[in-house]
Design a protein around this motif. Structure first.
Motif, short mmCIF file in Angstrom:
data_model
loop_
_atom_site.label_atom_id
_atom_site.label_comp_id
_atom_site.label_asym_id
_atom_site.label_seq_id
_atom_site.Cartn_x
_atom_site.Cartn_y
_atom_site.Cartn_z
N LEU A 166 0.84 -1.21 0.00
CA LEU A 166 0.00 0.00 0.00
C LEU A 166 0.87 1.26 0.00
CD1 LEU A 166 -2.66 -1.04 2.68
CD2 LEU A 166 -2.90 -1.09 0.20
N SER A 167 2.02 1.16 -0.65
CA SER A 167 2.95 2.30 -0.59
C SER A 167 2.74 3.29 -1.74
CB SER A 167 4.39 1.79 -0.59
OG SER A 167 4.60 1.07 -1.79
N ASP A 168 1.89 2.93 -2.70
CA ASP A 168 1.71 3.81 -3.87
C ASP A 168 1.05 5.12 -3.43
OD1 ASP A 168 1.20 5.06 -6.22
OD2 ASP A 168 0.22 3.34 -7.18
N PRO A 169 1.74 6.27 -3.58
CA PRO A 169 1.15 7.53 -3.13
C PRO A 169 -0.09 7.92 -3.93
CG PRO A 169 3.16 7.92 -4.39
CD PRO A 169 3.06 6.44 -4.19
N LYS A 170 -0.27 7.27 -5.08
CA LYS A 170 -1.49 7.55 -5.88
C LYS A 170 -2.75 7.22 -5.09
CE LYS A 170 -3.81 6.09 -10.12
NZ LYS A 170 -3.83 5.14 -11.24
N LEU A 171 -2.61 6.30 -4.12
CA LEU A 171 -3.78 5.94 -3.31
C LEU A 171 -4.35 7.15 -2.58
CD1 LEU A 171 -2.48 2.62 -1.71
CD2 LEU A 171 -4.51 2.83 -3.18
N ASN A 172 -3.50 8.16 -2.32
CA ASN A 172 -3.96 9.34 -1.58
C ASN A 172 -4.50 10.44 -2.49
OD1 ASN A 172 -3.07 8.27 0.98
ND2 ASN A 172 -0.99 8.65 0.27
N TRP A 178 -6.24 12.98 -10.00
CA TRP A 178 -5.24 12.17 -10.71
C TRP A 178 -5.43 12.29 -12.22
CZ3 TRP A 178 -0.83 9.81 -9.53
CH2 TRP A 178 -0.27 8.99 -10.51
N LYS A 179 -6.68 12.20 -12.66
CA LYS A 179 -6.98 12.28 -14.10
C LYS A 179 -6.47 13.60 -14.67
CE LYS A 179 -10.99 11.64 -16.92
NZ LYS A 179 -12.42 11.83 -16.92
N SER A 180 -6.73 14.66 -13.93
CA SER A 180 -6.33 15.99 -14.40
C SER A 180 -4.80 16.11 -14.45
CB SER A 180 -6.93 17.03 -13.43
OG SER A 180 -6.26 18.24 -13.54
N TRP A 181 -4.11 15.67 -13.40
CA TRP A 181 -2.64 15.81 -13.37
C TRP A 181 -1.98 14.89 -14.39
CZ3 TRP A 181 -2.35 15.21 -7.29
CH2 TRP A 181 -3.03 16.29 -6.72
N GLU A 182 -2.55 13.70 -14.54
CA GLU A 182 -1.96 12.76 -15.51
C GLU A 182 -2.09 13.33 -16.92
OE1 GLU A 182 -3.92 8.96 -15.81
OE2 GLU A 182 -2.01 7.94 -16.11
N ALA A 183 -3.28 13.91 -17.21
CA ALA A 183 -3.48 14.49 -18.55
C ALA A 183 -2.56 15.69 -18.75
CB ALA A 183 -4.95 14.91 -18.71
N ALA A 184 -2.37 16.49 -17.72
CA ALA A 184 -1.58 17.72 -17.87
C ALA A 184 -0.08 17.46 -17.85
CB ALA A 184 -1.94 18.70 -16.75
N TYR A 185 0.37 16.53 -17.01
CA TYR A 185 1.82 16.41 -16.77
C TYR A 185 2.39 15.03 -17.07
CZ TYR A 185 0.25 20.40 -14.00
OH TYR A 185 -0.35 21.56 -13.60
N GLY A 186 1.51 14.06 -17.39
CA GLY A 186 1.97 12.69 -17.64
C GLY A 186 1.97 11.87 -16.36
N GLU A 187 1.95 10.53 -16.55
CA GLU A 187 1.78 9.65 -15.40
C GLU A 187 2.97 9.72 -14.43
OE1 GLU A 187 1.39 5.44 -16.10
OE2 GLU A 187 1.26 5.12 -13.92
#
Ligand SMILES: C[S@@+](CC[C@H](N)C(=O)[O-])C[C@H]1O[C@@H](n2cnc3c(N)ncnc32)[C@H](O)[C@@H]1O
Length: 457
Positions: A166-172, A178-187
């Protein structure tokens, strides 16, 4: 190891007289709450009423009754839960065999507070478990007391191993963000942003002058852009030079927009949305003549107190920037617009849980109105510096692109990489400033910021 937070607050005990006129005064017979009980209430105010932690504290009588030490602990508990809530929830979902019924989410919150102590703050188990379990000690929660106790004892026994997967910070991160940041800046960058949010924030200072001397005096790092940096958690008021007003607290990224204006000596600047005055102080220190406008009287008092402390003067105006107009247009308007502040999640992790896509939409509309109002306040040939501390493109790049399409009197005066030695990656191909929390990760990161410089033709 001793537990600094194992007993109830000694402050505000039964029978203690309150100061006359204290708006948070309560009857002297009321039983004072413990820091953990107050933290549970604050967490409820954040999650149910969507209040920022500071706002939740401000209106809470029980919080006002705590000692300073317990106030800090209650706040730290809530901030720690907010910072790691996704990871905590994933673990709680796994450990809670049956979801509690009719508890209005309280059992989960009690468990979150327990996890914050055991896993992240390393509070000794005898206090963390016992006193957290007590939060479930009354109706209607007492039937879950055993469950809370069993889960927290298991976490104490098995520790970090329970979090291995459960260390993936994406969980928070909320899915919409997440969708917005991934689209704007990449995964990859979105994940680095989430990592920076978990890491928290350092204490950055802007000095009036003699940055090298102050870096040495304070034992601070001097960042390439001129700010000084001290470790997270450094207490401000005791530091040398604070009372005498030689410096003020300002994130390294927040200090960049004014620096990018270049030489402002002798220029008139309207600082719209100015409180509490970080950028006002920078402008005055750089030689500008500043009118500071904000619609919030309480925040303007803080601005004035800051100016007094650093020995600066500005014309201070309490007004709504949408309708207020200056007697004379200025050389420069700095619009540090109200925004979702998702660039400051490192400092205010609760924003993750209290902001919504609707806020982005509503604030983008307000920002556009304020941008159009700024146009009326600047002379032809003058500059508008638009700033937000948001990671959302709607409040940054897309906002400015839409404005430039629609308003022929405005054009972009792009920043260039040479304007920002040491942080060239923050200048985009379009000539905007775009700071991300993941920049300078090895030095402790920075807030997310956007800035664009416009010229009124
Ligand atoms: C991001 S903060 C400003 C931070 C400040 N520039 C600094 O550097 O310390 C936004 C400010 O906008 C103010 N504000 C929001 N809407 C406003 C409006 N319509 N007119 C004037 N001020 C407004 C808020 O009271 C708040 O103080």
């Amino acid at each position: 190891m001793t537990d600094r937070f194992s007993s109830k607050s000694a402050h505000g005990r039964n029978g203690r007289a309150r100061k006359p006129g204290n708006p948070n005064a309560r009857p002297t017979t009321a039983r004072p709450k413990s820091a953990r009980q107050v933290a549970l209430t604050l967490l409820g105010a954040v999650m149910d009423k969507h209040l920022a932690v500071d706002d939740a504290c401000f209106g809470n009588r029980d919080f006002a009754d705590l000692s300073d030490r317990d106030k800090s602990f209650a706040k730290l508990l809530v901030l720690t839960v907010a910072r790691h809530m996704g990871q905590m929830n994933a673990l709680i979902d796994r450990l809670l065999q049956e979801p509690p019924e009719g508890d209005k989410g309280q059992v989960r919150r009690i468990l979150q507070l327990g996890l914050a102590q055991l896993v992240y703050l390393k509070t000794p188990a005898h206090a963390a478990v016992g006193q957290t379990v007590e939060l479930a000690g009354r109706k209607p929660l007492f039937r879950y007391k055993g469950v809370v106790n069993a889960i927290l004892r298991r976490v104490d026994r098995e520790g970090d191993a329970l979090f291995d997967d459960l260390s993936d910070p994406k969980l928070n991160v909320r899915p919409w963000a997440w969708k917005s940041w991934e689209a704007a800046y990449g995964e990859t960058t979105a994940r680095a942003i989430a990592t920076a949010h978990v890491a928290g924030a350092t204490l950055d200072l802007t000095v009036k002058d003699d940055a090298d001397d102050w870096a040495e005096t304070l034992g601070a790092d001097r960042l390439p852009t001129g700010s000084l940096r001290l470790p997270a958690g450094t207490a401000v008021p005791g530091l040398e030079g604070y009372k005498a007003g030689h410096w003020w607290v300002q994130d390294a990224a927040a200090a960049l927009p004014v620096k990018l204006l270049g030489d402002v000596t002798g220029k008139t600047v309207i600082d719209l949305c100015a409180a509490p005055g970080g950028k006002t102080m920078q402008l005055i220190a750089a030689g500008a003549s500043v009118t500071a406008v904000d619609r919030h009287g309480g925040r303007l008092k803080r601005l004035q107190a800051n100016l007094d402390r650093v020995g600066q003067r500005a014309q201070v105006v309490e007004a709504d920037a949408e309708t207020w107009r200056p007697e004379k247009p200025a050389d420069i308007v700095l619009l540090d617009a109200p925004c979702t502040a998702t660039g400051t999640i490192r400092r205010h992790p609760e924003l993750q849980w209290i902001r919504s896509p609707n806020d982005v939409k509503e604030l983008a509309e307000l920002q556009r109105k304020l941008l159009l109002a700024s146009l009326d306040m600047v002379r032809p040939g003058g500059e508008i510096l638009y700033v937000t501390c948001s990671l959302q493109p709607e409040e940054g790049e897309a906002q400015i692109a839409g404005l430039l399409d629609a308003v022929v009197e405005l054009s972009l005066k792009p920043f260039v990489k040479a304007d920002l030695p040491g942080l060239e990656e923050a200048i985009t191909d379009h000539g905007y400033l775009r700071c991300l929390p993941s920049y300078w990760a090895e030095k402790g990161g920075m807030d997310g910021f956007f800035a664009a410089r416009l010229i009124r033709k």
